[in-house]
Scaffold this motif. Structure first.
Motif, PDB file in Angstrom:
ATOM      1  N   GLU A 131     -20.579 -47.384  28.543  1.00  0.00           N
ATOM      2  CA  GLU A 131     -19.623 -46.540  27.882  1.00  0.00           C
ATOM      3  C   GLU A 131     -19.870 -45.166  28.605  1.00  0.00           C
ATOM      4  OE1 GLU A 131     -17.639 -46.000  23.444  1.00  0.00           O
ATOM      5  OE2 GLU A 131     -19.233 -46.978  23.679  1.00  0.00           O
ATOM      6  N   PHE A 132     -18.862 -44.582  28.843  1.00  0.00           N
ATOM      7  CA  PHE A 132     -18.922 -43.182  29.352  1.00  0.00           C
ATOM      8  C   PHE A 132     -17.542 -42.204  29.331  1.00  0.00           C
ATOM      9  CE2 PHE A 132     -19.209 -39.826  32.476  1.00  0.00           C
ATOM     10  CZ  PHE A 132     -20.647 -39.580  32.559  1.00  0.00           C
ATOM     11  N   GLY A 133     -17.740 -41.172  29.048  1.00  0.00           N
ATOM     12  CA  GLY A 133     -16.500 -40.360  29.017  1.00  0.00           C
ATOM     13  C   GLY A 133     -16.470 -39.386  27.904  1.00  0.00           C
ATOM     14  N   ARG A 134     -15.225 -38.742  27.585  1.00  0.00           N
ATOM     15  CA  ARG A 134     -15.170 -37.958  26.675  1.00  0.00           C
ATOM     16  C   ARG A 134     -15.274 -38.424  25.056  1.00  0.00           C
ATOM     17  NH1 ARG A 134     -10.054 -38.329  28.890  1.00  0.00           N
ATOM     18  NH2 ARG A 134     -10.528 -36.506  30.037  1.00  0.00           N
ATOM     19  N   PHE A 135     -14.995 -39.547  24.685  1.00  0.00           N
ATOM     20  CA  PHE A 135     -15.277 -40.366  23.601  1.00  0.00           C
ATOM     21  C   PHE A 135     -16.603 -41.045  23.451  1.00  0.00           C
ATOM     22  CE2 PHE A 135     -10.341 -39.946  24.325  1.00  0.00           C
ATOM     23  CZ  PHE A 135     -10.323 -38.819  23.553  1.00  0.00           C
ATOM     24  N   ALA A 136     -17.172 -41.279  24.458  1.00  0.00           N
ATOM     25  CA  ALA A 136     -18.468 -42.040  24.311  1.00  0.00           C
ATOM     26  C   ALA A 136     -19.346 -41.736  23.397  1.00  0.00           C
ATOM     27  CB  ALA A 136     -18.938 -42.256  25.802  1.00  0.00           C
ATOM     28  N   ALA A 137     -19.731 -40.366  23.457  1.00  0.00           N
ATOM     29  CA  ALA A 137     -20.766 -40.141  22.337  1.00  0.00           C
ATOM     30  C   ALA A 137     -20.448 -39.963  20.907  1.00  0.00           C
ATOM     31  CB  ALA A 137     -21.166 -38.261  22.747  1.00  0.00           C
ATOM     32  N   GLU A 138     -19.103 -39.768  20.665  1.00  0.00           N
ATOM     33  CA  GLU A 138     -18.799 -39.867  19.278  1.00  0.00           C
ATOM     34  C   GLU A 138     -18.657 -41.405  18.746  1.00  0.00           C
ATOM     35  OE1 GLU A 138     -14.761 -38.670  16.577  1.00  0.00           O
ATOM     36  OE2 GLU A 138     -15.081 -37.825  18.664  1.00  0.00           O
ATOM     37  N   ASN A 139     -18.091 -42.351  19.633  1.00  0.00           N
ATOM     38  CA  ASN A 139     -18.055 -43.722  19.393  1.00  0.00           C
ATOM     39  C   ASN A 139     -19.475 -44.206  19.060  1.00  0.00           C
ATOM     40  OD1 ASN A 139     -15.299 -43.556  19.682  1.00  0.00           O
ATOM     41  ND2 ASN A 139     -15.214 -44.170  21.858  1.00  0.00           N
ATOM     42  N   ARG A 140     -20.244 -44.078  20.110  1.00  0.00           N
ATOM     43  CA  ARG A 140     -21.440 -44.554  19.915  1.00  0.00           C
ATOM     44  C   ARG A 140     -22.376 -43.986  18.663  1.00  0.00           C
ATOM     45  NH1 ARG A 140     -23.598 -47.050  24.186  1.00  0.00           N
ATOM     46  NH2 ARG A 140     -25.545 -46.742  23.513  1.00  0.00           N
ATOM     47  N   ARG A 141     -22.051 -42.767  18.343  1.00  0.00           N
ATOM     48  CA  ARG A 141     -22.633 -42.150  16.772  1.00  0.00           C
ATOM     49  C   ARG A 141     -22.122 -42.800  15.761  1.00  0.00           C
ATOM     50  NH1 ARG A 141     -22.230 -37.522  18.485  1.00  0.00           N
ATOM     51  NH2 ARG A 141     -20.236 -36.729  17.251  1.00  0.00           N
ATOM     52  N   ARG A 142     -20.928 -43.146  15.795  1.00  0.00           N
ATOM     53  CA  ARG A 142     -20.226 -43.981  14.673  1.00  0.00           C
ATOM     54  C   ARG A 142     -20.642 -45.388  14.655  1.00  0.00           C
ATOM     55  NH1 ARG A 142     -14.851 -41.844  16.489  1.00  0.00           N
ATOM     56  NH2 ARG A 142     -14.787 -43.890  17.324  1.00  0.00           N
ATOM     57  N   GLN A 143     -21.062 -46.038  15.505  1.00  0.00           N
ATOM     58  CA  GLN A 143     -21.718 -47.325  15.457  1.00  0.00           C
ATOM     59  C   GLN A 143     -23.235 -47.169  15.495  1.00  0.00           C
ATOM     60  OE1 GLN A 143     -20.218 -49.076  19.192  1.00  0.00           O
ATOM     61  NE2 GLN A 143     -18.056 -48.866  18.859  1.00  0.00           N
ATOM     62  N   GLY A 144     -23.786 -46.137  15.177  1.00  0.00           N
ATOM     63  CA  GLY A 144     -25.140 -46.086  15.146  1.00  0.00           C
ATOM     64  C   GLY A 144     -25.849 -46.345  16.174  1.00  0.00           C
ATOM     65  N   GLU A 145     -25.390 -46.308  17.395  1.00  0.00           N
ATOM     66  CA  GLU A 145     -26.214 -46.258  18.680  1.00  0.00           C
ATOM     67  C   GLU A 145     -26.495 -44.944  19.219  1.00  0.00           C
ATOM     68  OE1 GLU A 145     -23.376 -48.247  21.143  1.00  0.00           O
ATOM     69  OE2 GLU A 145     -23.621 -50.065  20.228  1.00  0.00           O
ATOM     70  N   GLY A 146     -27.437 -44.861  20.272  1.00  0.00           N
ATOM     71  CA  GLY A 146     -27.911 -43.878  21.029  1.00  0.00           C
ATOM     72  C   GLY A 146     -26.955 -42.885  21.687  1.00  0.00           C
ATOM     73  N   LYS A 147     -27.390 -42.081  22.638  1.00  0.00           N
ATOM     74  CA  LYS A 147     -26.580 -41.308  23.551  1.00  0.00           C
ATOM     75  C   LYS A 147     -25.973 -42.257  24.450  1.00  0.00           C
ATOM     76  CE  LYS A 147     -29.123 -36.908  23.152  1.00  0.00           C
ATOM     77  NZ  LYS A 147     -29.761 -35.837  23.807  1.00  0.00           N
ATOM     78  N   PRO A 148     -24.673 -42.020  25.081  1.00  0.00           N
ATOM     79  CA  PRO A 148     -24.085 -42.815  26.222  1.00  0.00           C
ATOM     80  C   PRO A 148     -25.230 -42.671  27.498  1.00  0.00           C
ATOM     81  CG  PRO A 148     -22.757 -41.215  25.386  1.00  0.00           C
ATOM     82  CD  PRO A 148     -23.872 -40.956  24.776  1.00  0.00           C
ATOM     83  N   ASP A 149     -25.267 -43.984  27.855  1.00  0.00           N
ATOM     84  CA  ASP A 149     -26.165 -44.137  28.954  1.00  0.00           C
ATOM     85  C   ASP A 149     -25.731 -43.148  30.362  1.00  0.00           C
ATOM     86  OD1 ASP A 149     -28.036 -46.022  27.897  1.00  0.00           O
ATOM     87  OD2 ASP A 149     -26.580 -47.731  28.585  1.00  0.00           O
ATOM     88  N   ALA A 150     -26.535 -42.975  31.247  1.00  0.00           N
ATOM     89  CA  ALA A 150     -26.260 -42.015  32.499  1.00  0.00           C
ATOM     90  C   ALA A 150     -26.074 -43.341  33.693  1.00  0.00           C
ATOM     91  CB  ALA A 150     -27.051 -41.251  32.777  1.00  0.00           C
ATOM     92  N   PHE A 151     -25.585 -42.726  34.778  1.00  0.00           N
ATOM     93  CA  PHE A 151     -25.462 -43.462  36.079  1.00  0.00           C
ATOM     94  C   PHE A 151     -25.932 -42.528  37.021  1.00  0.00           C
ATOM     95  CE2 PHE A 151     -21.137 -42.014  35.496  1.00  0.00           C
ATOM     96  CZ  PHE A 151     -20.683 -41.451  36.887  1.00  0.00           C
ATOM     97  N   ASP A 152     -26.343 -43.262  38.183  1.00  0.00           N
ATOM     98  CA  ASP A 152     -26.638 -42.492  39.294  1.00  0.00           C
ATOM     99  C   ASP A 152     -25.612 -42.944  40.568  1.00  0.00           C
ATOM    100  OD1 ASP A 152     -29.014 -41.704  38.096  1.00  0.00           O
ATOM    101  OD2 ASP A 152     -30.011 -43.445  38.749  1.00  0.00           O
TER     102      ASP A 152
END
Length: 496
Positions: free
Chosen positions: A340-361
């Motif tokens: 999950e990545f994008g402008r809403f990823a951090a907020e969505n994961r925070r609502r679900q009790g998950e950590g920061k969005p994963d990064a990719f190389d």
């Protein structure tokens, strides 16, 4: 339109133009001795470039005029001038193949050698030699096999690339960036950045094909090429290189699949293979099956695909695995990820009790979700990939150990060149912290190496700082913001 065309990855890609603009010859002042020879070589390069450019223009016209027809008369474009053009553009200090022939040695009787090679190619008497196998370390500690071809094989392969490039530049799609004229890693990075920030991208599929260059099917590759190439003599040249094998520890190893990494012809063959296996299929898939926005950026065998909906992403990944399996390819299980990545990823994961969005190389950079300090709006963070940086530091440390007995001035000027090259690639906006860390690490590595040179009078840090200030350039952002350069390129394309 020019050869710098670039399509927005967020829309159905347009085909790039096939003009591969040739840079002007380097000016060389007339003088005696070596300088006069350099001037003559520059003149030859200019004349050859003009001849090759005219030949490519004719091929381009034929390829554009007959898009659905096979091109049956191509070998005659491999002329002595084309071979000379390839020779003069080769790296002079490149490692020799199994024949042991170097650039300087071949150039001692260049005209006669090229005439003889041209005759053998057109008479069908040319024979490809096995590549010399060499291994180079990868950032993850593994070894990457390279195939070093004989010099004449490099020449003929380069000439075939000159002939085939204008044909396939008219075929390749806009989201393909690897090893193409007028395109670079940073143009791919710009397109990815713009696609994620301007389109509705919430999921990223980071796909990596396992051992791609080693598992390319020869049979499928030739079938793909025969869609456009009707000159059997060109096809036979390709088959000779594919079947030439490699020499490893004095033993010839036959090759039934794959193309040797490091061969001049390999990048073009890889792009042709993935054009039919991945690019055309991906373009059709998102037209027929996607329910939301889809962006695609591919550089060689590494691709990033962005999706608006998770369902689209999972369906694409499933279909992609089946598609690749049909052509003897597989996704790397550890390097392929859907995140999950994008402008809403951090907020969505925070609502679900998950950590920061994963990064990719991608292309040496780690991409992560970030926020601007001023207004807290979404921005893509990019920093030098950690494994790449550590590998570069280890390499510099080993080189300084070899250069231990050289003067401070010599090592300082060498380090300046290394750092400038590093900044030229990694000097992108918002990567200042990683570049500063690299700068300070190199200063410490150099300091430790200088202190080990002397047992009684070790250098003090105060004095070392003067050397660092004098020789090591401070980190510099050398690239504009991705959206600025992307818009400028698209504006230039639109105006032509």
């Amino acid at each position: 339109m020019n050869g710098m065309e670039e399509s927005d990855p967020s829309i159905v890609p347009t085909k790039p133009t096939n003009k591969a603009g040739q840079p002007a010859a380097e000016p060389v002042e007339g003088s005696d001795g070596a300088k006069r020879n350099a001037s003559l070589q520059s003149t030859n390069r200019t004349q050859c470039r003009r001849t090759v450019s005219q030949a490519q223009a004719r091929i381009r016209q034929a390829a554009t005029r007959n898009r659905k027809e096979k091109l049956t008369a191509l070998l005659h474009h491999i002329s002595v001038d084309t071979l000379r053009y390839v020779f003069l553009d080769m790296k002079k200090n490149a490692a020799p193949g199994i024949d042991g022939v170097t650039w300087e040695r071949y150039g001692e009787d260049l005209d006669q050698n090229l005439i003889d090679l041209h005759r053998r190619v057109h008479a069908g008497a040319y024979r490809a030699q096995p590549s010399r196998r060499k291994y180079i370390p990868k950032p993850d500690g593994r070894q990457r096999p390279l195939g070093i071809a004989a010099l004449e094989d490099k020449l003929v392969q380069g000439a075939v690339v000159v002939v085939l490039t204008p044909i396939y530049e008219a075929e390749f799609l806009g989201f393909s960036y690897g090893f193409r004229p007028g395109r670079s890693q940073h143009y791919a990075l710009d397109a990815l950045h713009v696609g994620i920030t301007r389109r509705k991208v919430n999921w990223i599929l980071d796909a990596d094909i396992a051992r791609f260059f080693d598992t390319i099917s020869h049979e499928w590759l030739i079938r793909f090429m025969e869609h456009r190439i009707g000159d059997r003599r060109i096809i036979r040249l390709i088959q000779k290189w594919l079947k030439a094998g490699v020499m490893e520890e004095g033993r010839k190893v036959e090759t039934d699949e794959g193309t040797p990494q490091g061969a001049v012809i390999s990048p073009l063959l890889a792009n042709i293979y993935l054009h039919y296996v991945f690019d055309l299929w991906t373009q059709q898939w998102r037209r027929r099956h996607a329910t939301g926005d889809v962006i695609v950026v591919r550089y060689a065998d590494d691709s990033i695909t962005g999706f608006q909906h998770r369902q689209d992403a999972e369906c694409f990944l499933h279909d992609l695995k089946e598609r690749l399996a049909r052509f003897a390819l597989n996704l790397h299980p550890d390097k392929t990820r859907l995140i999950e990545f994008g402008r809403f990823a951090a907020e969505n994961r925070r609502r679900q009790g998950e950590g920061k969005p994963d990064a990719f190389d991608f292309l040496g950079f780690t991409h992560f979700c970030d926020r601007r300090r001023k207004d807290g709006s979404f921005v893509i963070g990019r920093q030098t990939k950690r494994e790449v940086m550590l590998a570069k530091i280890r390499w510099i440390k080993d080189e300084l150990r070899i250069r231990m007995n050289r003067s401070i001035d010599m090592n300082g000027r060498w380090l300046r060149t290394v750092l400038k090259g590093h900044y030229a690639y990694y000097g992108v906006p918002r990567n200042n912290r990683a570049m500063s860390r690299f700068y300070h690490e190199i200063g410490l590595v150099w300091f430790k190496r200088l202190r080990r040179r002397g047992q009684r009078h070790r250098i003090a840090w105060k004095r070392m700082k003067t050397y660092i200030t004098r020789y090591l350039p401070y980190p510099l952002v050398t690239h504009p913001w991705p959206s600025e350069r992307f818009d400028v390129r698209r504006g230039v394309i639109a105006s032509t």
